[in-house]
Design an enzyme around this catalytic site. Structure first.
Site, mmCIF file in Angstrom:
data_model
loop_
_atom_site.group_PDB
_atom_site.id
_atom_site.type_symbol
_atom_site.label_atom_id
_atom_site.label_comp_id
_atom_site.label_asym_id
_atom_site.label_seq_id
_atom_site.Cartn_x
_atom_site.Cartn_y
_atom_site.Cartn_z
ATOM 1 N N TYR A 192 51.818 40.116 36.277
ATOM 2 C CA TYR A 192 51.497 39.678 37.800
ATOM 3 C C TYR A 192 50.017 39.526 37.640
ATOM 4 C CZ TYR A 192 51.675 39.411 42.822
ATOM 5 O OH TYR A 192 51.326 38.894 44.172
ATOM 6 N N THR A 193 49.343 38.490 37.801
ATOM 7 C CA THR A 193 48.007 38.050 37.652
ATOM 8 C C THR A 193 47.140 37.754 38.822
ATOM 9 O OG1 THR A 193 48.252 35.814 36.926
ATOM 10 C CG2 THR A 193 48.211 37.602 35.096
ATOM 11 N N TYR A 226 45.747 45.176 41.436
ATOM 12 C CA TYR A 226 46.106 44.500 40.366
ATOM 13 C C TYR A 226 45.518 45.432 39.186
ATOM 14 C CZ TYR A 226 44.742 41.476 36.460
ATOM 15 O OH TYR A 226 45.003 40.656 35.109
ATOM 16 N N LYS A 278 47.451 47.363 36.459
ATOM 17 C CA LYS A 278 47.421 46.940 34.643
ATOM 18 C C LYS A 278 46.852 48.542 34.117
ATOM 19 C CE LYS A 278 47.209 43.677 32.975
ATOM 20 N NZ LYS A 278 48.591 43.256 32.257
#
Length: 296
Positions: free
Chosen positions: A65-66, A129, A133
């Site tokens: 998911y970027t 984000y 990560k």
């Protein structure tokens, strides 16, 4: 030499790096790249089943998911794909006795340093984000097994949404643009990233004199701002009539805060896996030539 009969499971093959990996991994073995309908990182059961059915020697996870701003609105989905899915892949890889190569990001760092980040710097992400990560990295390490985490940065290609594509589109529509000049990082062409990853994977599959499992930074040398990158893009692609003006982050509001400085020191991966040294500017020049070749 790697075993050309090796079985490789590639996830995220339609993304920027994943698409290029189809080509660069092919000489190393049989690349299996199931689509999202078959293996969805939001469906943990489908991932386990894919690994058990294939029994790969190597798993390369290029899916994530970027959407940095979108993650602020969908923290649960971002966490499932970026943190929970890597844990399940690590468990499945350990069961299959396979290597897992997983991508992470410079955004695990908060940007408070002013010298390039090494793998020894402690992550301190400032947005959802980056936190998801980081949590994915932690989950893989907690499982253990044979894994390599590759942190890269500011990825661009001809595919999907990315800064370089956006700048080229805007340059075709505008004669004056404003671009943030106080965020510093290392732009990375997806094609080069895939080539470098293949070098790493080749060493892993050769199973001789393999560096230890762990986290490695994977980016070029040098650094620039988004403003500097925009100017370099326009120079490479002939948009010299487009005026670019620098602005501060405070003048350009986004849903997610961005770290001010995330330059990665990639000397460790070069020493451990023999990844060639290249500057971000050289990568951009290669990207321009690549795009030109596809038009012929």
């Amino acid at each position: 030499m790697p075993d050309a009969t090796a079985s490789i499971l590639l996830l995220g093959a339609t993304g920027q790096v994943g698409h290029a990996l189809r080509r660069t991994l092919a000489p190393l073995g049989a690349v299996h790249a199931p689509g999202r309908a078959a293996v969805d990182l939001a469906d943990l059961t489908s991932m386990r089943a894919a690994v058990r059915e294939l029994g790969p020697d190597l798993i390369v996870n290029a899916a994530a998911y970027t959407d940095v701003d979108g993650a602020e609105e969908e923290p649960g989905r971002a966490a499932q794909i970026n943190a929970e899915a890597p844990r399940v892949l690590a468990e499945a890889a350990q069961e299959a006795r396979a290597w897992l190569v997983h991508y992470s990001t410079d955004y695990v760092f908060g940007g408070t340093e002013r010298t390039p980040y090494t793998e020894d710097n402690a992550p301190n992400p400032i947005n959802v984000y980056g936190r998801t990560k980081r949590d994915g990295e932690k989950a893989i390490r907690a499982v253990g097994g044979r894994h390599v985490i590759l942190r890269t940065s500011w990825v661009y290609s001809r595919r999907r949404s990315n800064f370089v594509r956006t700048m080229l589109r805007l340059a075709a529509e505008n004669d004056r643009l404003t671009v943030v000049d106080d965020q510093i990082g290392v732009p990375t062409w997806a094609g080069w990233c895939a080539e470098a990853t293949a070098s790493v994977c080749g060493r892993l599959l050769a199973d001789s004199d393999v560096p230890e499992a762990g986290c490695y930074h994977l980016a070029g040398t040098g650094q620039t701002s988004w403003y500097g990158l925009a100017r370099a893009v326009f120079a490479q692609f002939g948009h010299t009539d487009t005026a670019v003006e620098p602005v501060s982050s405070g003048e350009y509001e986004t849903a997610a805060p961005r770290p001010a400085y995330t330059v990665l020191d990639s000397s460790h991966v070069r020493a451990a896996f023999g990844v060639p040294t290249t500057t971000w500017a050289e990568q951009l020049s290669r990207f321009r030539r690549h795009v030109a070749s596809l038009k012929d």
